[in-house]
Design a protein around this motif. Structure first.
Motif, PDB file in Angstrom:
ATOM      1  N   GLN A  60      41.376  56.066   2.246  1.00 52.55           N
ATOM      2  CA  GLN A  60      40.572  55.638   1.084  1.00 52.55           C
ATOM      3  C   GLN A  60      41.291  54.697   0.452  1.00 52.55           C
ATOM      4  OE1 GLN A  60      40.997  59.683  -1.104  1.00 52.55           O
ATOM      5  NE2 GLN A  60      38.889  59.761  -0.731  1.00 52.55           N
ATOM      6  N   ILE A  61      42.929  54.529   0.403  1.00 57.80           N
ATOM      7  CA  ILE A  61      43.611  53.434  -0.282  1.00 57.80           C
ATOM      8  C   ILE A  61      43.385  52.157   0.682  1.00 57.80           C
ATOM      9  CG2 ILE A  61      45.671  54.031   1.047  1.00 57.80           C
ATOM     10  CD1 ILE A  61      45.234  52.979  -2.694  1.00 57.80           C
ATOM     11  N   LEU A  62      43.355  52.023   1.907  1.00 62.95           N
ATOM     12  CA  LEU A  62      43.061  51.201   2.676  1.00 62.95           C
ATOM     13  C   LEU A  62      41.786  50.380   2.394  1.00 62.95           C
ATOM     14  CD1 LEU A  62      44.665  52.310   6.207  1.00 62.95           C
ATOM     15  CD2 LEU A  62      45.609  50.553   4.592  1.00 62.95           C
ATOM     16  N   ASP A  63      40.798  51.382   2.545  1.00 62.37           N
ATOM     17  CA  ASP A  63      39.532  50.835   2.325  1.00 62.37           C
ATOM     18  C   ASP A  63      39.325  50.285   0.882  1.00 62.37           C
ATOM     19  OD1 ASP A  63      38.590  51.711   4.512  1.00 62.37           O
ATOM     20  OD2 ASP A  63      37.718  53.277   4.033  1.00 62.37           O
ATOM     21  N   GLU A  64      40.061  50.846  -0.220  1.00 63.50           N
ATOM     22  CA  GLU A  64      39.788  50.367  -1.440  1.00 63.50           C
ATOM     23  C   GLU A  64      40.494  48.894  -1.474  1.00 63.50           C
ATOM     24  OE1 GLU A  64      42.377  51.951  -4.566  1.00 63.50           O
ATOM     25  OE2 GLU A  64      40.778  52.156  -5.937  1.00 63.50           O
ATOM     26  N   THR A  65      41.538  48.884  -0.873  1.00 64.35           N
ATOM     27  CA  THR A  65      42.252  47.608  -1.013  1.00 64.35           C
ATOM     28  C   THR A  65      41.355  46.441  -0.121  1.00 64.35           C
ATOM     29  OG1 THR A  65      44.486  48.652  -1.047  1.00 64.35           O
ATOM     30  CG2 THR A  65      44.316  46.298  -0.204  1.00 64.35           C
ATOM     31  N   VAL A  66      40.883  46.595   0.805  1.00 60.55           N
ATOM     32  CA  VAL A  66      40.033  45.842   1.516  1.00 60.55           C
ATOM     33  C   VAL A  66      38.834  45.413   0.673  1.00 60.55           C
ATOM     34  CG1 VAL A  66      38.557  45.455   3.452  1.00 60.55           C
ATOM     35  CG2 VAL A  66      40.525  46.791   3.852  1.00 60.55           C
ATOM     36  N   ALA A  67      38.181  46.315   0.181  1.00 62.24           N
ATOM     37  CA  ALA A  67      36.919  46.221  -0.634  1.00 62.24           C
ATOM     38  C   ALA A  67      37.563  45.247  -1.982  1.00 62.24           C
ATOM     39  CB  ALA A  67      36.032  47.470  -1.027  1.00 62.24           C
ATOM     40  N   ASN A  68      38.428  45.446  -2.436  1.00 55.85           N
ATOM     41  CA  ASN A  68      38.920  44.566  -3.687  1.00 55.85           C
ATOM     42  C   ASN A  68      39.417  43.369  -3.321  1.00 55.85           C
ATOM     43  OD1 ASN A  68      38.661  46.779  -5.534  1.00 55.85           O
ATOM     44  ND2 ASN A  68      40.978  47.411  -5.285  1.00 55.85           N
ATOM     45  N   THR A  69      39.690  43.004  -2.051  1.00 55.58           N
ATOM     46  CA  THR A  69      40.104  41.747  -1.621  1.00 55.58           C
ATOM     47  C   THR A  69      38.727  40.789  -1.479  1.00 55.58           C
ATOM     48  OG1 THR A  69      41.734  42.658  -0.227  1.00 55.58           O
ATOM     49  CG2 THR A  69      40.986  40.507   0.346  1.00 55.58           C
ATOM     50  N   PHE A  70      37.591  41.630  -1.269  1.00 57.72           N
ATOM     51  CA  PHE A  70      36.429  40.514  -1.230  1.00 57.72           C
ATOM     52  C   PHE A  70      35.631  40.541  -2.528  1.00 57.72           C
ATOM     53  CE2 PHE A  70      36.770  42.191   3.246  1.00 57.72           C
ATOM     54  CZ  PHE A  70      36.111  40.913   3.707  1.00 57.72           C
ATOM     55  N   LEU A  71      36.060  41.481  -3.411  1.00 59.09           N
ATOM     56  CA  LEU A  71      35.056  41.492  -4.653  1.00 59.09           C
ATOM     57  C   LEU A  71      35.949  40.815  -5.855  1.00 59.09           C
ATOM     58  CD1 LEU A  71      33.626  45.039  -4.887  1.00 59.09           C
ATOM     59  CD2 LEU A  71      32.782  43.053  -4.126  1.00 59.09           C
ATOM     60  N   GLU A  72      37.335  41.025  -6.125  1.00 60.35           N
ATOM     61  CA  GLU A  72      38.016  40.513  -6.887  1.00 60.35           C
ATOM     62  C   GLU A  72      38.417  39.008  -6.745  1.00 60.35           C
ATOM     63  OE1 GLU A  72      41.343  42.962  -7.798  1.00 60.35           O
ATOM     64  OE2 GLU A  72      40.167  44.436  -8.232  1.00 60.35           O
ATOM     65  N   GLU A  73      38.457  38.182  -7.881  1.00 59.48           N
ATOM     66  CA  GLU A  73      38.758  36.935  -7.730  1.00 59.48           C
ATOM     67  C   GLU A  73      39.847  36.496  -8.960  1.00 59.48           C
ATOM     68  OE1 GLU A  73      36.566  32.405  -7.061  1.00 59.48           O
ATOM     69  OE2 GLU A  73      35.521  33.901  -8.367  1.00 59.48           O
ATOM     70  N   ASN A  74      41.025  36.401  -8.323  1.00 62.12           N
ATOM     71  CA  ASN A  74      42.197  36.304  -9.146  1.00 62.12           C
ATOM     72  C   ASN A  74      43.551  35.746  -8.428  1.00 62.12           C
ATOM     73  OD1 ASN A  74      42.589  38.526  -8.052  1.00 62.12           O
ATOM     74  ND2 ASN A  74      43.782  39.469  -9.805  1.00 62.12           N
ATOM     75  N   THR A  75      44.015  34.735  -9.167  1.00 64.61           N
ATOM     76  CA  THR A  75      45.278  34.256  -8.616  1.00 64.61           C
ATOM     77  C   THR A  75      46.484  34.613  -9.739  1.00 64.61           C
ATOM     78  OG1 THR A  75      44.013  32.418  -7.516  1.00 64.61           O
ATOM     79  CG2 THR A  75      46.685  32.299  -7.566  1.00 64.61           C
ATOM     80  N   LEU A  76      47.387  35.398  -9.010  1.00 65.66           N
ATOM     81  CA  LEU A  76      48.367  35.846 -10.068  1.00 65.66           C
ATOM     82  C   LEU A  76      49.506  34.619 -10.315  1.00 65.66           C
ATOM     83  CD1 LEU A  76      49.326  39.033  -8.240  1.00 65.66           C
ATOM     84  CD2 LEU A  76      47.870  38.822 -10.174  1.00 65.66           C
ATOM     85  N   GLU A  77      49.823  34.633 -11.576  1.00 61.74           N
ATOM     86  CA  GLU A  77      50.780  33.549 -11.857  1.00 61.74           C
ATOM     87  C   GLU A  77      51.908  33.328 -11.127  1.00 61.74           C
ATOM     88  OE1 GLU A  77      51.317  33.712 -16.026  1.00 61.74           O
ATOM     89  OE2 GLU A  77      48.954  33.439 -16.419  1.00 61.74           O
ATOM     90  N   GLY A  78      52.163  32.271 -10.747  1.00 62.33           N
ATOM     91  CA  GLY A  78      53.623  31.969 -10.193  1.00 62.33           C
ATOM     92  C   GLY A  78      53.423  32.363  -8.526  1.00 62.33           C
ATOM     93  N   HIS A  79      52.171  32.550  -7.998  1.00 66.17           N
ATOM     94  CA  HIS A  79      52.066  32.876  -6.618  1.00 66.17           C
ATOM     95  C   HIS A  79      51.095  32.080  -5.817  1.00 66.17           C
ATOM     96  CE1 HIS A  79      54.913  36.338  -7.302  1.00 66.17           C
ATOM     97  NE2 HIS A  79      54.179  36.488  -8.217  1.00 66.17           N
TER      98      HIS A  79
END
Length: 251
Positions: A60-79
């Protein structure tokens, strides 16, 4: 193995309500404008801890992380781009169909439960409601078995990126189907990306040991997995597809 901490703050998640956290602090030096005096600032990093013996929760946590990688668009500051997600849009059509079927089934169940007619006068209504309820439940099961299969995400076609579409024109015509495979009693997790709705779709896939993203205490390197999935998507984006493995014929 030690984790490389890439973010001053981890993203929240509904699933993580059922999981535990561990807070880890680290010291980040910064330089003040006056006198260039080095000051130590303490920032808190939240790492997710998962019971690696629970295969269902782990997937569940692996699938959630994979899905979030495709859907979310954000670059964390300083990275750098290691924390940058792809930013596609999810296609909810199949999910909406399943929700409608479930809602209709629940409506018939409520009619059967709260029918004002006394028993046995309500037997015809009960029979119809039960037949419809189980029929719709069967349709939902068929959708899950033959349409969903091992798919965790379906996206819409890519828009507004002509430079990307030039290398892979099908990205503007078809959405993506993201599939994951995590066999029982196995340590290997596979992600496969292909086109949704395209017959004999080209694909890319990669397999990792879950030990690459979890330590012995179950601490999860979320950004490590996101970076690996994003790298796999860039390969698909560049049309560097893999060939389907042909099964050897046996006499």
């Amino acid at each position: 193995p030690e984790f490389i901490l890439h973010s001053p703050q981890a993203k929240s998640s509904v699933l993580r309500i059922y999981l535990s956290y561990r807070h880890i602090s680290y010291i980040q030096p910064s330089i003040m404008s006056k006198g260039e005096k080095v000051v130590e600032e303490e920032e808190e990093v939240v790492l997710l801890q998962v019971d690696t013996g629970d295969i269902i929760k782990l997937k569940q946590i692996l699938d959630e992380t994979v899905a979030n990688t495709f859907l979310e668009e954000n670059t964390l500051e300083g990275h750098d781009s290691r924390a940058k997600n792809i930013g596609l849009h999810e296609d909810h059509r199949l999910s909406n169909i399943k929700l409608i079927l479930m809602a209709v089934a629940c409506a018939f169940a409520m009619v059967a439960q709260f029918s004002p007619l006394p028993f046995p006068n309500c037997r015809p209504i009960l029979g119809v409601c039960c037949a419809v309820y189980f029929s719709l439940s069967g349709v939902l099961q068929l959708i899950t078995t033959f349409l969903d299969k091992d798919c965790i995400l379906i996206t819409k076609a890519l828009e507004g990126k002509p430079a990307v579409v030039k290398n892979n024109p099908n990205l503007a015509k078809y959405g993506l189907r993201v599939r994951t495979i995590f066999p029982r009693f196995s340590e290997f997790y596979t992600v496969r990306i292909e086109f949704e709705g395209l017959e004999n779709s080209p694909f890319v896939k990669d397999t990792w040991s879950v030990g690459e993203f979890f330590d012995k205490e179950g601490m999860f390197d979320e950004y490590g997995l996101q970076y690996a999935v994003e790298k796999l998507y860039r390969k698909f984006e560049s049309a560097k597809f893999e060939k389907e493995e042909k099964k050897e014929k046996t006499n």
